[in-house]
Each structure stands twice: as C-alpha cells, then as structure tokens.
Design an enzyme around this catalytic site. Structure first.
Site, PDB file in Angstrom:
ATOM      1  N   ARG B  55      -7.199  -3.002   6.764  1.00 19.63           N
ATOM      2  CA  ARG B  55      -8.369  -3.700   6.216  1.00 19.63           C
ATOM      3  C   ARG B  55      -8.278  -3.938   4.715  1.00 19.63           C
ATOM      4  NH1 ARG B  55     -12.801  -1.289   8.963  1.00 19.63           N
ATOM      5  NH2 ARG B  55     -11.268  -1.069  10.591  1.00 19.63           N
ATOM      6  N   THR B  56      -7.786  -2.976   3.960  1.00 13.85           N
ATOM      7  CA  THR B  56      -7.704  -3.210   2.515  1.00 13.85           C
ATOM      8  C   THR B  56      -6.717  -4.331   2.227  1.00 13.85           C
ATOM      9  OG1 THR B  56      -8.238  -0.900   2.108  1.00 13.85           O
ATOM     10  CG2 THR B  56      -7.305  -2.117   0.285  1.00 13.85           C
ATOM     11  N   LYS B  83      15.983   1.259   1.743  1.00 17.31           N
ATOM     12  CA  LYS B  83      17.424   1.273   1.448  1.00 17.31           C
ATOM     13  C   LYS B  83      17.730   2.097   0.201  1.00 17.31           C
ATOM     14  CE  LYS B  83      17.876  -3.312   3.465  1.00 17.31           C
ATOM     15  NZ  LYS B  83      17.913  -4.736   3.126  1.00 17.31           N
ATOM     16  N   ARG B 105      -0.709   0.216  -3.047  1.00 19.84           N
ATOM     17  CA  ARG B 105      -1.198   1.413  -2.374  1.00 19.84           C
ATOM     18  C   ARG B 105       0.002   2.333  -2.204  1.00 19.84           C
ATOM     19  NH1 ARG B 105      -4.981   1.990   2.787  1.00 19.84           N
ATOM     20  NH2 ARG B 105      -6.447   1.656   1.075  1.00 19.84           N
ATOM     21  N   HIS B 133      -9.635   5.038  -5.174  1.00 20.04           N
ATOM     22  CA  HIS B 133      -9.622   3.752  -4.479  1.00 20.04           C
ATOM     23  C   HIS B 133     -10.738   2.927  -5.130  1.00 20.04           C
ATOM     24  CE1 HIS B 133      -9.194   0.702  -1.606  1.00 20.04           C
ATOM     25  NE2 HIS B 133      -9.374   1.347  -0.481  1.00 20.04           N
TER      26      HIS B 133
END
Lengths: 184, 310
Positions: B55-56, B83, B105, B133
């Site tokens: 959702r974010t 990698k 995030r 947040h």
C-alpha cells in the site's frame, strides 16, 4: 550592503474608482455576450477571486439572473516551479459547476507577463471543454511575455518592471485600493 | 521546506500545517474527473523498497503519477542489491540517471537519513526499521483534522504493538507536537524502553486507556517481527487488546477508529469495529495519496543553496 528603498507609493484607484470600473466591466461583459445566459465567472487565486465574485454579483443585478462564480488556484500549473526557491502556497480551488459548453469569464486583478493566465487556461481545460474563455482584468500593466490579451480591461497602467502594482480588496485587505510602488 | 523528509522531528508545527493545507488542495484534485496535474512534469522519482510493501508503494506511485512525475520502481529481490552491490553504490547509480526523488523503505532504522547525507536527490522516508514512517503520521494527522477540526486537546489512544511500530513513533512525535494528549496502550512486552520520556501517558489496560478517547489508533500486530516471544497467541491478544464494540463503549460517542493497514481482523481489531461508522480507515487511504502529493510538491522547489556534499 544591498539596500532597496521604497521611494514612492502612489494611490492609483480608490474605492469609488474601483466600484465604477467593476460596474462598467460587468456591463461590457453582459453587452458583448447579450445577457448572462451560459456565463460563469472564474477568479484566479488570490487576487482574482474577490473581483470575480463582485463582477458576477453586478452581472446578476443587471440581468436579474444568477451568475455563478468560482475560484481557481493555478499553482499546480505554473511554469516556474523549477526556478523558485520555495513553492507557492496553494489556495482553494472551488469550481462547483460543469464548465463544458459554457462561456467562462476568467478574472484576475493584474495582467503582467501573461503566464498566470496561460496556467489558468491549462487548469480550466482539465475541468472540461468550455465553449469560450474571455479574460477580464482590473489592471493591465504591460510587459507580456506570451501572446495573451484581455477582453475586458479596468485600467491600463504603463509600468516599468521595477514597479510593483498592489490591488487590495475589502474581502481580504479591509480596503479597496490600487497603488503603485517604485523601488530603486 | 527542506530537501528531504526523514523524520517528523525535523518538522515545525508550521511545516506540518503547510503540508496539511497543501494536501487539502490535492484532495480536491483527486475528486476531479481528470485527477492528474502537470505540476512535476519532467521530474523523476524512484521508489526504492528494501522491504515488501504494497500500500505505501502503491500510494507513492499513484501520487507521483498524479503529479506527472516519471516513476521507476526498484524492488530488491530483482535488483543488483542481491548481487552484492553496496547501498552507496546503488544510490549513486540511481542518481546518475538524474533522479529528483528517492523514496526509501528499509528494514534498518536510519538508512534514509544516511542516504540523505550523500544524495543530491530529495529523500523521502517511507518507513525505516522500527524508527519512523513520517508520511503515515502526516496522513493520520490530516484525517484527524478533517474529522475533528484540530488535534490540540484531543485524547488520542494508540493501541497495540508500539515496540515494533514506526507508525506509532512518527505519530507520537507529530501528535504531541500539535498538542494532543497521546495515550499508549499496550502490554508491557510491546512498550519500548524510554518511551515514558516522550510526552505521553502509558496504560497497560485497554478499558482505562480508551476512556473518553476522541481517536483510537489501532496498530497491526506484525507477525513477521514476532519471533522474540512478545505474545503468547493472537487469540489471547485479541481477548485482551483487540478493539471490539463493547470495549469501545467508554470512549467518546463520536470516537473515530484508525488503522494504518494492512489489518488483521480478529487480532487487533474486530470486524464489527473496522466496518462501523466510527472507522475512517478508507479516508486514511485517500488522504495518504493527497499527503504524499503535497510532500513531493513541497520538496520539489529549486535547491539553490544546497551544496550536495557530506
């Protein structure tokens, strides 16, 4: 040290002058459009909103039918967002009617470069497809940077770019006045 | 405004007011037939998510698209990070594309701050570990203001897993800054050490904590972070801490109930509550979009004074 001195502040229009001009502009709009049918007035934030509602009221009084007025903020459509240090304060947009097929009288207090009007037309087009847009301004101070001209002009005031034109309306500033400041 | 949005702590109350008033204007845009404005045409944003998020990420991506920003999504399982590329090299490589915004995030607290120190682009924290947040707190604040007029003086109860919740931390900073009476309601195992130093009231009893509440904010029990024996079972949690209609009776009659999503029905919140008229959970979703548009817009002004070095 860089120092700006305000050397002159001169009143150009007082409350009575502004009242007469608004009355004349409303009559011109009604005359040219043969009445008020299908006309909606849209004021550009911030200076055009009070002017738009006064012109709409005057038009209503002349023709005795309701003329709706709206407010439009054009911040999201400006072409100078990239070169500003801070973003313009976004004010309210409230277009409570369908503009499709209508004649829109776009209203601002001062026309200068023409960039605000260009942005306003872009914003309006996102609300629909008006039949026509006509432009009404209280003051035309020249120095256009785009091929835009007003259909109804309250007063032409030739200025230099160093001058500042201030339009005050009672709704916001407690007084009706137009003045010019020369900064040197 | 500044170049980045990393923490609510960096914002003044004036900054918060400006973000919310700008978000109100963007919410009007979202109600139009054409929901897109050309404001950030020619800008590029990259959504860099080191942690799963639906959702974010969706909200940021839609906000960017509504502002006419070009968007690239960079999800870690498919990226060069697996990698072995370092965070510094990843960011520098992305910046070489000429990116204006990096939305990050990360599972570790402090990563967005670290990146903001060496990146030229505007960094927006979309959640870092158990730290913050900020856009969630801003959208929650916007939703509260929309419903209650103002935040100051309200009794706002935050219920649940405060310990693991960056949503709770950002909300505590934001709502106390604006003058709310913030109450934290949680079992002792889910209260972080030192939280009593914030300007909050702590309750370990749900009924007492939500008495006369204007707002109840329920938090998700983060099953993915529950390996440390914080809870016995989710059933037991629901019995003591889950929000039900009956337990809500002591709150104010016009209490609003919020949840940052995704919800665990029958764990932290009962269906009868989240589907009731008290619930503003879907307002939070649309307000999130408007707030993220506002933040992108306000951070986008020319950074004339910014030197861009460490």
């Amino acid at each position: 040290m860089l120092c700006f001195n305000v050397v002159m502040k001169k009143e150009l229009l007082n409350e009575n002058d502004i009242g007469r001009i608004i009355s004349r502009m409303a009559h011109e709009i009604v005359e040219r459009n043969r009445g008020c049918k299908g006309l909606n007035v849209v004021g550009i934030q911030q200076g055009g909103v009070a002017l738009a509602s006064r012109i709409a009221q005057k038009m209503s009084a002349i023709e005795n039918i309701e003329v709706p007025s709206a407010s439009l903020d054009i911040s999201f459509y400006r072409d100078d967002l990239d070169i500003r240090k801070t973003q313009p304060v976004v004010r309210k947009t409230n277009v409570p009617f369908d503009i499709n097929g209508k004649t829109i009288i776009l209203v601002d207090d001062v026309i200068y470069t023409g960039r605000t009007v260009r942005a306003a037309m872009g914003a309006l087009m996102d609300f629909g497809r008006p039949a026509q847009i006509q432009l009404a301004v209280l003051i035309d101070r020249g120095h256009r940077e785009l091929p835009i001209s007003a259909d109804y002009i309250g007063k032409n005031i030739p200025t230099s770019k160093a001058e500042i034109i201030k339009v005050l309306f009672k709704e916001r500033d407690q007084v009706d006045q137009v003045y010019i400041q020369r900064v040197e | 405004m500044y170049k980045d949005l990393i923490s609510i702590k960096d914002l003044s109350t004036q900054d918060i007011d400006l973000i919310i008033s700008t978000a109100i204007s963007f919410k009007e845009v979202l109600q139009r037939d054409i929901k897109k404005v050309p404001t950030l045409r020619g800008k590029t944003a990259i959504n860099l998510f080191f942690e799963p998020s639906t959702r974010t990420k969706t909200s940021f991506e839609l906000a960017q698209k509504r502002l006419s920003t070009d968007v690239i999504n960079f999800t870690v399982p498919t990226s060069s990070v697996v990698k072995g590329e370092s965070l510094f090299d990843t960011i520098k490589t992305i910046e070489a594309y000429g990116v204006d915004f990096i939305i990050i995030r990360h599972q570790s607290s402090g990563v967005p701050y670290l990146v903001s120190r060496f990146a030229n682009a505007s960094i927006i924290n979309a959640g870092d570990g158990i730290n913050e947040h900020p856009t969630q707190a801003l959208l929650d604040t916007f939703t509260i203001i929309e419903r209650k007029g103002a935040v100051a003086g309200l009794n706002i109860a935050i219920v649940g897993d405060i310990f693991h919740s960056r949503v709770a931390r950002s909300n505590i900073y934001c709502l106390t800054k604006l003058g709310a009476n913030v109450r934290l309601i949680a079992p002792n195992t889910l209260l972080p050490k030192g939280i009593e130093n914030e300007n909050v009231h702590i309750y370990t009893n749900l009924d007492k904590g939500i008495k006369d509440a204007d707002v109840i904010m329920t938090l998700r029990i983060q099953k993915e972070r529950q390996s440390g024996g914080f809870l016995s079972t989710t059933e037991e949690y629901f019995r003591f801490w889950g929000l039900t209609r009956k337990k809500m009776a002591s709150a104010k009659p016009d209490v609003i109930v919020m949840h940052p999503g995704p919800m665990n029905r029958g764990v932290e919140i009962a269906s009868e509550v989240c589907d009731s008229l008290h619930s503003v959970i879907y307002d939070q979703v649309v307000n999130g979009l408007a707030v993220r548009m506002a933040v992108l817009y306000l951070l986008s002004s020319a950074k004339l004074n910014y030197t861009g070095s460490l």
